[in-house]
Motif scaffolding. Sequence first.
Motif, mmCIF file in Angstrom:
data_model
loop_
_atom_site.group_PDB
_atom_site.id
_atom_site.type_symbol
_atom_site.label_atom_id
_atom_site.label_comp_id
_atom_site.label_asym_id
_atom_site.label_seq_id
_atom_site.Cartn_x
_atom_site.Cartn_y
_atom_site.Cartn_z
ATOM 1 N N GLU A 83 0.840 -1.186 0.000
ATOM 2 C CA GLU A 83 0.000 0.000 0.000
ATOM 3 C C GLU A 83 0.873 1.233 0.000
ATOM 4 O O GLU A 83 1.790 1.355 0.811
ATOM 5 N N ASN A 84 0.594 2.157 -0.921
ATOM 6 C CA ASN A 84 1.370 3.393 -0.962
ATOM 7 C C ASN A 84 0.830 4.361 0.101
ATOM 8 O O ASN A 84 -0.199 4.083 0.738
ATOM 9 N N PRO A 85 1.502 5.484 0.321
ATOM 10 C CA PRO A 85 1.065 6.429 1.367
ATOM 11 C C PRO A 85 -0.365 6.953 1.199
ATOM 12 O O PRO A 85 -1.001 7.334 2.183
ATOM 13 N N GLU A 86 -0.880 6.946 -0.038
ATOM 14 C CA GLU A 86 -2.253 7.395 -0.272
ATOM 15 C C GLU A 86 -3.274 6.294 -0.013
ATOM 16 O O GLU A 86 -4.473 6.493 -0.185
ATOM 17 N N GLY A 87 -2.815 5.118 0.355
ATOM 18 C CA GLY A 87 -3.707 3.994 0.643
ATOM 19 C C GLY A 87 -4.066 3.149 -0.561
ATOM 20 O O GLY A 87 -4.884 2.242 -0.469
ATOM 21 N N LYS A 88 -3.454 3.411 -1.709
ATOM 22 C CA LYS A 88 -3.723 2.630 -2.917
ATOM 23 C C LYS A 88 -2.889 1.353 -2.894
ATOM 24 O O LYS A 88 -1.693 1.378 -2.594
#
Length: 124
Positions: A83-88
């Motif tokens: 998961e990337n920092p944006e939650g994707k």
Amino acid sequence: MLNQVTLVGRLTKDPELRYTPDGKAVSNITLAVKRSFRNSNGEYVVDFVNCTLWNRIAENTTIYCQKGSIVGITGKIQTRTYENPEGKRNFITEVIVENVSFMDRKTAEKKPAKEEQETSEHAL
């Protein structure tokens, strides 16, 4: 079930060696692999395959190869998610390399000599 891949291609950049906190050598490379057919414009299409090398294979590849070197690899395909920092959620597919064959003799002969020269210069 069988999970095995064999590729021959050129390195897209110099391999960079790093170590995990527990001391294991690791290197990530991208292999440019030309497809066996031409597109509608008469050009070959190239796939860029992400590969991960571990331990002695990573160390030797870093020593003997550089951008443009031709290598043959065998390994297995692995997928992982994060998961990337944006939650994707992102998916990564890569080859975990089990064997490397250095196929570009000129490059393998040049790089160690260059390293020896740099070591000699630092010793002065």
